[in-house]
Design an enzyme around this catalytic site. Structure first.
Site, PDB file in Angstrom:
ATOM      1  N   ASP A 153       4.805  -5.170   1.273  1.00  0.00           N
ATOM      2  CA  ASP A 153       3.427  -5.198   1.764  1.00  0.00           C
ATOM      3  C   ASP A 153       3.435  -5.265   3.302  1.00  0.00           C
ATOM      4  O   ASP A 153       4.372  -4.833   3.954  1.00  0.00           O
ATOM      5  CB  ASP A 153       2.676  -6.370   1.131  1.00  0.00           C
ATOM      6  CG  ASP A 153       1.189  -6.114   0.983  1.00  0.00           C
ATOM      7  OD1 ASP A 153       0.480  -6.203   1.999  1.00  0.00           O
ATOM      8  OD2 ASP A 153       0.723  -5.819  -0.128  1.00  0.00           O
ATOM      9  N   ASP A 154       2.416  -5.814   3.866  1.00  0.00           N
ATOM     10  CA  ASP A 154       2.167  -5.826   5.310  1.00  0.00           C
ATOM     11  C   ASP A 154       3.337  -6.459   6.081  1.00  0.00           C
ATOM     12  O   ASP A 154       4.032  -7.333   5.572  1.00  0.00           O
ATOM     13  CB  ASP A 154       0.880  -6.613   5.559  1.00  0.00           C
ATOM     14  CG  ASP A 154       0.279  -6.378   6.928  1.00  0.00           C
ATOM     15  OD1 ASP A 154       0.895  -5.687   7.741  1.00  0.00           O
ATOM     16  OD2 ASP A 154      -0.833  -6.893   7.157  1.00  0.00           O
ATOM     17  N   TRP A 214      -2.796   1.658  -0.254  1.00  0.00           N
ATOM     18  CA  TRP A 214      -3.659   2.120   0.832  1.00  0.00           C
ATOM     19  C   TRP A 214      -4.763   1.096   1.051  1.00  0.00           C
ATOM     20  O   TRP A 214      -5.690   0.987   0.268  1.00  0.00           O
ATOM     21  CB  TRP A 214      -4.257   3.472   0.458  1.00  0.00           C
ATOM     22  CG  TRP A 214      -5.101   4.120   1.521  1.00  0.00           C
ATOM     23  CD1 TRP A 214      -6.284   3.679   2.016  1.00  0.00           C
ATOM     24  CD2 TRP A 214      -4.800   5.336   2.210  1.00  0.00           C
ATOM     25  NE1 TRP A 214      -6.757   4.538   2.970  1.00  0.00           N
ATOM     26  CE2 TRP A 214      -5.857   5.575   3.114  1.00  0.00           C
ATOM     27  CE3 TRP A 214      -3.739   6.246   2.149  1.00  0.00           C
ATOM     28  CZ2 TRP A 214      -5.896   6.690   3.942  1.00  0.00           C
ATOM     29  CZ3 TRP A 214      -3.782   7.369   2.974  1.00  0.00           C
ATOM     30  CH2 TRP A 214      -4.849   7.570   3.864  1.00  0.00           C
ATOM     31  N   ASP A 215      -4.653   0.331   2.133  1.00  0.00           N
ATOM     32  CA  ASP A 215      -5.585  -0.769   2.361  1.00  0.00           C
ATOM     33  C   ASP A 215      -6.610  -0.400   3.432  1.00  0.00           C
ATOM     34  O   ASP A 215      -6.407   0.522   4.236  1.00  0.00           O
ATOM     35  CB  ASP A 215      -4.822  -2.026   2.771  1.00  0.00           C
ATOM     36  CG  ASP A 215      -5.494  -3.299   2.276  1.00  0.00           C
ATOM     37  OD1 ASP A 215      -6.686  -3.254   1.936  1.00  0.00           O
ATOM     38  OD2 ASP A 215      -4.825  -4.349   2.247  1.00  0.00           O
ATOM     39  N   MET A 216      -7.710  -1.132   3.466  1.00  0.00           N
ATOM     40  CA  MET A 216      -8.762  -0.958   4.476  1.00  0.00           C
ATOM     41  C   MET A 216      -9.516  -2.281   4.537  1.00  0.00           C
ATOM     42  O   MET A 216     -10.311  -2.584   3.678  1.00  0.00           O
ATOM     43  CB  MET A 216      -9.690   0.187   4.073  1.00  0.00           C
ATOM     44  CG  MET A 216     -10.722   0.551   5.120  1.00  0.00           C
ATOM     45  SD  MET A 216     -12.352  -0.009   4.663  1.00  0.00           S
ATOM     46  CE  MET A 216     -13.357   1.037   5.695  1.00  0.00           C
ATOM     47  N   CYS A 224      -6.876   0.195  -2.010  1.00  0.00           N
ATOM     48  CA  CYS A 224      -7.211  -1.212  -1.836  1.00  0.00           C
ATOM     49  C   CYS A 224      -8.080  -1.318  -0.600  1.00  0.00           C
ATOM     50  O   CYS A 224      -7.874  -0.604   0.370  1.00  0.00           O
ATOM     51  CB  CYS A 224      -5.941  -2.042  -1.650  1.00  0.00           C
ATOM     52  SG  CYS A 224      -6.249  -3.780  -1.227  1.00  0.00           S
ATOM     53  N   SER A 225      -9.059  -2.180  -0.626  1.00  0.00           N
ATOM     54  CA  SER A 225      -9.883  -2.415   0.557  1.00  0.00           C
ATOM     55  C   SER A 225     -10.322  -3.867   0.516  1.00  0.00           C
ATOM     56  O   SER A 225     -11.368  -4.192  -0.041  1.00  0.00           O
ATOM     57  CB  SER A 225     -11.081  -1.472   0.576  1.00  0.00           C
ATOM     58  OG  SER A 225     -11.851  -1.665   1.728  1.00  0.00           O
ATOM     59  N   ASP A 248      -8.559  -9.389  -4.282  1.00  0.00           N
ATOM     60  CA  ASP A 248      -7.508 -10.256  -3.755  1.00  0.00           C
ATOM     61  C   ASP A 248      -7.433 -11.571  -4.518  1.00  0.00           C
ATOM     62  O   ASP A 248      -6.494 -12.346  -4.315  1.00  0.00           O
ATOM     63  CB  ASP A 248      -7.773 -10.555  -2.276  1.00  0.00           C
ATOM     64  CG  ASP A 248      -7.461  -9.371  -1.380  1.00  0.00           C
ATOM     65  OD1 ASP A 248      -6.740  -8.456  -1.825  1.00  0.00           O
ATOM     66  OD2 ASP A 248      -7.944  -9.356  -0.230  1.00  0.00           O
TER      67      ASP A 248
END
Length: 779
Positions: A362-363, A473-475, A520-521, A542
């Site tokens: 992840d991040d 794909w996050d936002m 994902c957002s 989340d």
């Protein structure tokens, strides 16, 4: 099928009919939307205004008159006597907002009318489309109303194309669809929420006036999902008449239900008109997103099945339709930003031993990303954390026999980043104003083709160098300061931003067709049919607390199938609620979707690791049922109980979920849906274990020797040993199981043996029901 006997148009599937006609004044009158009816004479369905109304305005066309304000319509506009909520607001070349679109012609085409810029339902053999062309009576401006019949899924798609052949017009409000239903005895179901409390079901009675269901965040939003239902009062999960609507779009949306002073219910759906101003020049077209509509007399479950079938057949990218999503472990809650290559590989090795199939970093892998204050927009790898780079890590993960995935947040930029220092103009901002920060980041201008090219280029390098299998794909923030210096008019920004996003996703999808992309957002901030057109599943929230997830996942299930809902098991107490829940319940809820784990395995006991290994074996055994089966909800009379069922062919799985335990509960009776009454079924509960600590000081009374329940000996034992909970296994007919079968008694405050079901607070159980024969074989 599309049946036309002008002036009547009959759109029909196996279970529903949709009928409208051209009136003598060349307007479109809505006649019927409901259970399938025979084709024939529809004259009896016409609205019958045989007595005049006070204050009536009479619209005249073709030497005929009608009261548009009182007539159920397919499309309406402003300025000609319909004073209800309007789906259209267009400033015409004469600068007025008055429009008057009347019927010109129609055409039937096989398949889907393609869109040049927006995702629409994917084609199949059983699809037809009807195009109704309307033309303004003064200016050379046309509207194409497109009706697409997705016959096998009992879905109707509706959208509009505005075709301007005159001087520039200005679109201020353009809905994808409008429908008038001449009744008002309905209730409205919407999905409301926010971060970590997404998609909670809300019920409201419909009274005279207007209810608006909207998002203005720049995304479809965790506050208000674009899916909604209206239904007859008294409708339940398995019976009753209900209508459902959704939108294939990922940006600001607007749904409205207006009940007129005469009880006519007007429903519309489309792009939100706030800050929307689209100048449409001569010889240009504007396309709206596709709205989808459905009807069922089999209650919410019947309507949900239509939506689920539609998603799986016409929305999910073709290459993923029949592919099962791999079991994931995600590194976020294990390490957050604090990881090394060594830590990641240790987690991956343990996860592989437990049966996990995909490892996701992840991040925190890029730039100087040690917290959320920097480096978004940069794609160079943090070599302090990952000596040898991503390629070395990816090779090591692949060598373990795992697929490898990475987290990206491509739409964002940090003020503290190399990208911002090089291209500050790429961040969305307004000259002379300080842009608002969200999560210490700004939004990249996807309206700008140079930005889109940069994102695709940088992501492609990573994808190819690592042989990447998966992207998350996050936002993580809403859009503010909305403007772009790459477009002519700020009023088109929100629409053009989403077109830019779709352009990126479409490019990546074409370059890497088999790459898993999970949208994902901030959790479920962009859970919509637009994203699902490119990404086959979406991170639902989340919040991984299973008790919260019961409401979140159930809300989503009204419109989206289990194959689209990403669900993880994490540690307890949960980070979002501090609630301590059993590991079994965390799995039992997450299994009703696409299973993953998000935790540090080193914090689990040996007994818990054994349980996770059993969980994954079970999930893989029934993975096609969990992900591709028909999902149904139960009506329950207990406020502390939810039951879900997923079925595929002759296998059925029922989840029994208890929230707060009530002392000395009534006996539980389990009924199973959709069985063959003349078949024989085996029903088995899944083996679950109980931590010894669950019994607290009571365990001392059950032991032959007295031990301190909080002492070292008991603490050591609990790492290796857990108690078995009661299991059940029976063989009986489908008719018995559908009527209802008593379960073993729950613990009732006194006496315990290994045949007592112990659920307590937050307990749950999965039941596997399989057909094993026919009644006739036993006689």
């Amino acid at each position: 099928m599309i049946l036309i006997n002008y002036p009547y148009f009959h759109l029909k599937t196996d279970t529903l009919s949709y009928v409208f006609s051209v009136t003598p004044t060349s307007k479109l009158e809505h006649l019927y939307f409901g259970e399938a009816i025979p084709d024939g004479d529809f004259s009896a369905l016409h609205f019958k205004p045989t007595a005049g109304l006070g204050s009536a305005i009479l619209y005249e066309q073709n030497n005929q008159q009608t009261n548009l304000d009182f007539l159920p319509l397919e499309m309406s506009e402003f300025g000609k006597g319909d004073f209800r909520l309007t789906p259209l607001e267009i400033q015409m070349p004469d600068q007025t907002f008055v429009t008057d679109f009347i019927y010109q012609k129609h055409e039937v085409v096989l398949g889907i009318v393609p869109s040049g810029v927006l995702p629409v339902g994917k084609s199949a053999d059983d699809i037809e489309s009807l195009i109704i062309t309307l033309k303004d009576t003064k200016f050379n401006v046309e509207i194409q109303l497109i009706y697409t019949i997705y016959a096998s899924t009992n879905i109707i798609g509706r959208r509009m194309i505005i075709d301007n052949k005159d001087e520039t017009i200005h679109l201020r409000k353009v809905m994808s669809m409008m429908i008038d239903i001449p009744e008002m005895d309905y209730e409205l179901m919407t999905l409301q929420g926010g971060w970590i409390k997404e998609t909670h079901k809300e019920i409201r009675p419909l009274l005279v006036g207007t209810y608006i269901h909207e998002s203005t965040t720049g995304a479809s939003s965790n506050r208000v999902n674009p899916g909604f239902m209206v239904y007859k009062k008294g409708t339940h999960e398995d019976y009753g008449a209900c209508y459902g609507f959704n939108l294939i779009y990922s940006g600001n949306h607007y749904q409205a239900v207006h009940v007129s002073n005469h009880g006519i219910m007007r429903i519309m759906n489309g792009i939100h008109p706030q800050a929307f101003h689209y100048p449409l020049e001569k010889n240009h077209q504007f396309e709206t997103p596709e709205a989808i509509l459905s009807f069922s007399k089999q209650g919410f479950n019947g309507l949900s099945k239509n939506f689920h079938d539609f998603v799986q057949k016409h929305i999910t990218p073709r290459q993923f339709k029949h592919k099962l999503k791999p079991v994931v472990i995600n590194s976020w809650e294990a390490f957050f930003f604090d990881f090394t290559a060594s830590k990641l590989l240790k987690l991956a090795k343990k996860a592989k031993q437990l049966g996990v199939e995909l490892f996701v970093l992840d991040d925190g892998w890029f730039g100087k990303r040690n917290d959320d204050t920097s480096s978004l927009g940069d794609y160079h790898v943090n070599l302090k954390k990952l000596p040898g780079g991503l390629t070395k890590l990816a090779n090591a993960i692949h060598k373990l026999g795992l697929q490898f995935g990475l987290w990206f947040e491509p739409e964002m930029i940090s003020p503290n980043s190399d990208l911002y220092r090089t291209h500050p103009e790429w961040a969305i901002h307004i000259e002379g104003r300080t842009p608002a920060l969200g999560r210490n980041q700004w939004v990249l201008d996807l309206c700008n083709p140079d930005v889109r090219t940069y994102i695709v280029s940088e992501m492609s390098k990573i994808i190819e160098s690592t042989k990447l299998d998966y992207i998350k794909w996050d936002m993580n923030r809403h859009i503010t300061d909305a403007t772009s210096y790459a477009i002519k008019n700020p009023g088109t920004f929100y629409y053009d931003y989403i077109l830019g996003l779709y352009d990126i996703l479409n490019t990546l999808r074409q370059k890497y067709p088999d790459l898993w992309i999970e949208s994902c957002s901030s959790g479920g901030n962009r859970f919509d049919l637009g994203m699902l057109s490119y990404t086959p599943y979406i991170w639902a929230s989340d919040n991984t607390d299973p008790i919260e997830r019961l409401d979140i996942q159930e809300g989503l299930s009204y419109f989206y199938p289990p194959s689209t809902i990403s669900c993880h098991v994490s540690l307890a107490p949960h980070a979002q609620t501090l609630r301590n829940t059993p590991l079994s319940t965390r799995f039992n809820v997450a299994a009703m979707g696409c299973l993953g784990y998000e935790l540090n395995l080193k914090y689990l006991t040996r007994a818990e690791l054994k349980e996770i290994k059993r969980q994954i074996v079970l999930y893989k055994s029934y993975q096609n049922v969990f992900q591709q089966g028909t999902f149904k909800r139960y009506n329950t009379i207990r406020d502390n109980l939810k039951l879900w069922q997923v079925s595929l062919v002759d296998t059925h799985i029922v989840g029994f979920y208890q929230t707060l335990y009530h002392a000395s509960p009534n006996p539980d009776v389990l009924s199973v849906k959709d069985l063959n009454p003349n078949a024989i079924y085996e029903i088995t509960s899944i083996q679950q274990t109980l931590p010894i600590g669950r019994f607290g000081h009571l365990i001392a009374h059950a032991l032959p020797i007295k031990l301190n329940p909080n002492g070292v000996i008991m603490h050591t034992i609990s790492k290796y040993i857990q108690l078995n909970n009661a299991t059940e296994s029976y063989t009986t007919s489908g008719s018995v199981l559908m009527q209802g079968m008593p379960l073993k008694q729950q613990f009732s405050g006194t006496y315990y043996n290994d045949q007592t079901r112990i659920l307590g607070d937050f307990g749950s159980q999965l039941y596997i029901i399989r057909k094993v024969g026919d009644v006739s074989e036993r006689n």
